[in-house]
Design an enzyme around this catalytic site. Structure first.
Site, PDB file in Angstrom:
ATOM      1  N   ASP A 194       0.722  -1.091  -0.099  1.00  0.00           N
ATOM      2  CA  ASP A 194       0.108  -0.111  -0.032  1.00  0.00           C
ATOM      3  C   ASP A 194       0.860   1.267   0.068  1.00  0.00           C
ATOM      4  OD1 ASP A 194      -2.186   1.404   0.155  1.00  0.00           O
ATOM      5  OD2 ASP A 194      -3.287   0.445   1.636  1.00  0.00           O
ATOM      6  N   GLU A 203       3.110   5.328  -3.685  1.00  0.00           N
ATOM      7  CA  GLU A 203       3.272   6.340  -4.583  1.00  0.00           C
ATOM      8  C   GLU A 203       4.433   7.301  -4.084  1.00  0.00           C
ATOM      9  OE1 GLU A 203       0.106   6.899  -2.378  1.00  0.00           O
ATOM     10  OE2 GLU A 203      -0.349   5.132  -3.496  1.00  0.00           O
ATOM     11  N   ASP A 214      -7.965   4.364  -3.740  1.00  0.00           N
ATOM     12  CA  ASP A 214      -9.144   4.636  -2.918  1.00  0.00           C
ATOM     13  C   ASP A 214     -10.156   5.177  -3.546  1.00  0.00           C
ATOM     14  OD1 ASP A 214      -7.487   3.195  -1.227  1.00  0.00           O
ATOM     15  OD2 ASP A 214      -7.088   5.162   0.042  1.00  0.00           O
TER      16      ASP A 214
END
Length: 793
Positions: free
Chosen positions: A406, A409, A479
């Site tokens: 997760d 980025e 998300d």
């Protein structure tokens, strides 16, 4: 901040003079082993052939040095025969497949085919090199403009949730984010692609004047031009340049259940048990965050939460239920974790703000108790070693099957200009910003491959960069929020991502946040939306339910005999029946650089109606998928599954199509109205397809493929290669696999099954095929023993 940046760039232009390629009446060039080096008045140009259809272009200011080891490119240039022709103000390099002409006055380059068809040309636009001070380094902001045909469609650029198929007429600020994954690559309907090899914040712009890339930091312009003839050919070139995609385990193509979050090992195992009790297929469960306890122990890579008292038993219990588990890991660490302490000692942690900001779980964050969580430096090989050391010790040793990486980025909150001045192992964070996911995902892949070849790497990740397909990563779209528009936007975002050469993509079924639906799962419209999203996900590379605000397990949506529950079960079963087809198509990705999610332009580039069609696609080479992206059956928040709802579907011309559900045959080149009740996703099979169908199972490997139905959709000749291997190791890389090729001769109405090729442990020596012809509903059962057979109908 952007306006300030360009204002400062303007000052730099005044003070230091921005550099364009000036007129040069006496070009000075030298032929090199790979191409040429050309010296103009204010800049140098180098062109290198990597293959006959791929070239690298490097442009640098005069008297500057350029040394770069690409983070994305793995291909070494191959010596390519070429010749040089000189004319007034022009040099032309000619290979077998490309001609590259350089205007020696302007320095602009054009790319044509040997038949003189123009593919792309540079144009003089903004300054190529604008002096830029990157922390303490003198460097440049670099830019290059191109001219595209007015009606030319282009694709790629990554995951852009803008609802666009063709990426014309837009401006994109490329800085990796939660729901946007940027790849500075596009390909054209004309059959070429362009990869801008730069990792700093970059602006892609396309308007009536020019198409351009502008990057904040670069010692020079560095891009690759490739010609593939069509979309598949361009993707093959991009993967040749940046790396091939390995095989995922068979079980990853089954159904995956997750939510934010399962709060105890009892709950996690209980979900798997419930699916087994219901007889609904399931192959994977995902353990989300906070199994490590509080935020000060963020991403400790070990179970510190008292609700997980025996993690080894949890993993063993899941495996005993014939399921797999992947687990959430992050690119950041809390200050009380062992990885944090070791990384901090080596000065391998960044100081910009990331998530979670508070040490407490309250919302909004209570900043009286800052978490101290910091992102690590994956550009540093020692940091990647430390990351794997704790991952291996704390989680992989338990038998965890894969990694949910997760925030790759990574999460970057309260962004300040000085954040980009952070020093990484490879220079400023600004210089390498967008390659962060490539480096962190690559670190886990490489270390796991070094650890074992008995288990294939599987990584689910929230971000990506060019070349990431070589690291066994499946990227999800972040998300997202639950809405019909968001569902529709997933289609074009997934297709454009695939068109950059990265074939594995997925989304949170039902959307991550359920903000729009106050009653959550009690809202009939949300249940309808969830059913449609799951139908869409049946035909994506990973079928994975996940989200916040409400649980998403099938039993939350009713029970057997109720419309939504039955629709969900129907498509999970359908997914499993198609595993022989999906796994064989996955082999085409690894072995022949194919794609699983295929924009219609890939297979029908001459049909103008599909060039910018953003809500239909091919799944593999046979299925046309038309997801339902608007509410049909919930009016005034009341369910009405008896009314008639329709979905318009365009059937591309040049072939005939079969309605998957009814067998009805249609000519291509027309739009039809397909009735689409809650349990029907409009699906069409291209004439000239062969589709293997597997048995009813509760998990992917429950039954072997000893009795497959082979559905033949005639109308034209067809081929399909059934692929099998050992399902979850890397022996296939050494030839441990088999292929069975089916060939349909439409004129003779005859099916040839070729000699089986290859061998592997556990391979079936004998099997039954039920051969079914869709037009005549004729079925023949045969026994196949690996030798050529010809069956007439």
């Amino acid at each position: 901040m952007t306006h300030i940046k360009y204002f400062l760039m303007g000052i730099a232009c005044i003070a230091f003079t921005c550099t364009s390629l000036a007129v040069n009446n006496d070009p000075n060039y030298e032929k090199t082993e790979l191409g040429i080096k050309l010296s103009l008045k204010n800049a140098n140009i180098e062109i290198q052939f990597y293959t006959p259809s791929m070239v690298r272009v490097i442009k640098t200011p005069k008297n500057s040095s350029f040394k770069k080891e690409s983070l994305s490119v793995v291909l070494k240039p191959k010596k390519t025969p070429f010749k040089i022709e000189e004319e007034k103000n022009e040099l032309t390099l000619k290979s077998e497949r490309l001609e590259i002409a350089i205007n020696t006055q302007t320095g602009n380059i054009s790319y044509t085919l040997p038949d003189d068809s123009l593919l792309l040309k540079e144009q003089t636009g903004s300054p190529l090199f604008t002096p830029f001070k990157d922390v303490d380094q003198d460097t440049y902001t670099v830019s290059q403009s191109f001219s595209l045909d007015p009606k030319e469609t282009i694709y790629g650029l990554g995951i852009l949730q803008n609802g666009k198929m063709s990426q014309r007429d837009l401006e994109v600020k490329m800085i990796q984010a939660n729901r946007e994954d940027y790849i500075p690559f596009f390909q054209s309907v004309k059959g070429y692609g362009l990869f801008w090899d730069n990792y700093s914040p970059t602006t892609f712009s396309d308007n009536t004047n020019a198409t351009s890339f502008t990057s904040e930091v670069g010692d020079g312009i560095d891009y690759y031009f490739m010609y593939g003839g069509n979309a598949d050919g361009v993707i093959a070139n991009m993967r040749q340049l940046t790396g091939q995609a390995p095989m995922f385990p068979l079980w990853t193509y089954g159904y995956w259940q997750s939510k934010e979050r399962y709060k105890s090992q009892e709950e996690t195992v209980g979900v798997v048990k419930k699916y087994r009790d219901l007889g609904v297929p399931l192959d994977g469960i995902i353990q989300d965050w906070q199994y490590w306890g509080d935020n000060y122990h963020w991403n400790a890579m070990e179970f510190l939460n008292e609700e997980f008292p025996n993690p080894q038993k949890m993993v063993d219990d899941i495996h005993a239920l014939n399921a797999h588990i992947i687990i959430s890991i992050w690119a950041s660490f809390g200050p009380k974790t062992q990885p944090y302490k070791e990384l901090e000692a080596g000065n391998m942690l960044f100081n910009f703000t990331t998530w979670p900001q508070s040490g407490k779980s309250d919302w909004p964050p209570n900043m009286d108790y800052p978490s101290g969580v910091r992102v690590y430096d994956p550009y540093n090989p020692k940091a990647r070693d430390i990351y794997w050391k704790y991952l291996n010790k704390g989680l992989f040793s338990l038998g965890i099957d894969g990694w949910w990486m997760d925030s790759t980025e990574p999460d970057h909150l309260d962004i300040k200009p000085e954040d980009f001045d952070e020093k990484t192992y490879l220079g400023s964070f600004r210089k390498v910003r967008n390659a962060f996911p490539l480096m962190t995902v690559g670190g886990v892949y490489k270390h796991m491959r070094e650890t074992t070849s008995d288990k294939r790497v599987f990584i689910l990740t929230r971000s990506a960069f060019a070349g990431q397909q070589r690291y066994a990563a499946n990227t999800w779209s972040g998300d997202t929020e639950a809405s019909w528009k968001t569902l529709k936007d997933q289609i074009s975002s997934g297709l454009n991502f695939s068109l950059t050469g990265i074939p594995y993509w997925n989304s949170d079924i039902g959307g991550f946040f359920i903000w729009e639906f106050k009653d959550k799962l009690d809202d009939p419209e949300y249940r309808e939306l969830y059913a449609r999203w799951l139908q869409f996900a049946t035909f994506t590379p990973m079928m994975r339910s996940h989200g916040a605000d409400a649980p998403r397990e099938i039993y939350q949506f009713g029970k057997k005999g109720e419309p939504v529950y039955d629709a969900l079960e129907k498509y999970i079963d359908l997914r499993y029946s198609l595993l022989p087809y999906i796994y064989s198509e996955a082999w085409q990705i690894t072995n022949r650089q194919s794609s699983l999610m295929r924009a219609l332009v890939m297979d029908f580039p001459k049909d103008e109606k599909v060039l910018d069609l953003n809500d239909q696609y091919m799944f593999g080479h046979s299925f046309l998928v038309a997801p339902v992206c608007k509410s049909m059956y919930t009016e005034d928040k009341k369910e009405n599954f008896q009314k008639e709802g329709y979905r318009k579907v365009y059937l591309p011309k040049g072939t005939e199509w079969f309605d998957y559900w009814t067998g009805e045959r249609f000519s291509g080149g027309q739009t039809i109205n397909k009735k689409a009740p809650i349990d029907v996703l409009p699906l069409y099979i291209k004439a000239g397809s062969i589709v293997p169908v597997g048995p009813k199972v509760d998990y992917a490997e429950e039954k072997d493929w000893s009795n497959l139905q082979i559905n033949i959709y005639p109308g034209t000749d067809a081929e399909f290669t059934l692929y099998e291997d050992e399902n979850d190791n890397y022996n296939y890389e050494n030839g441990a696999y088999s292929e069975i090729k089916f060939i349909w001769n439409n004129d003779k109405q005859e099916l040839t099954i070729k000699n089986r090729k290859g061998n592997f442990d556990g391979m079936l020596k004998e099997r039954s095929f039920q051969l079914h012809i869709e037009t005549t509903k004729t079925t023949k059962q045969i026994t196949y023993k690996g030798e050529k057979m010809v069956i007439a109908f």
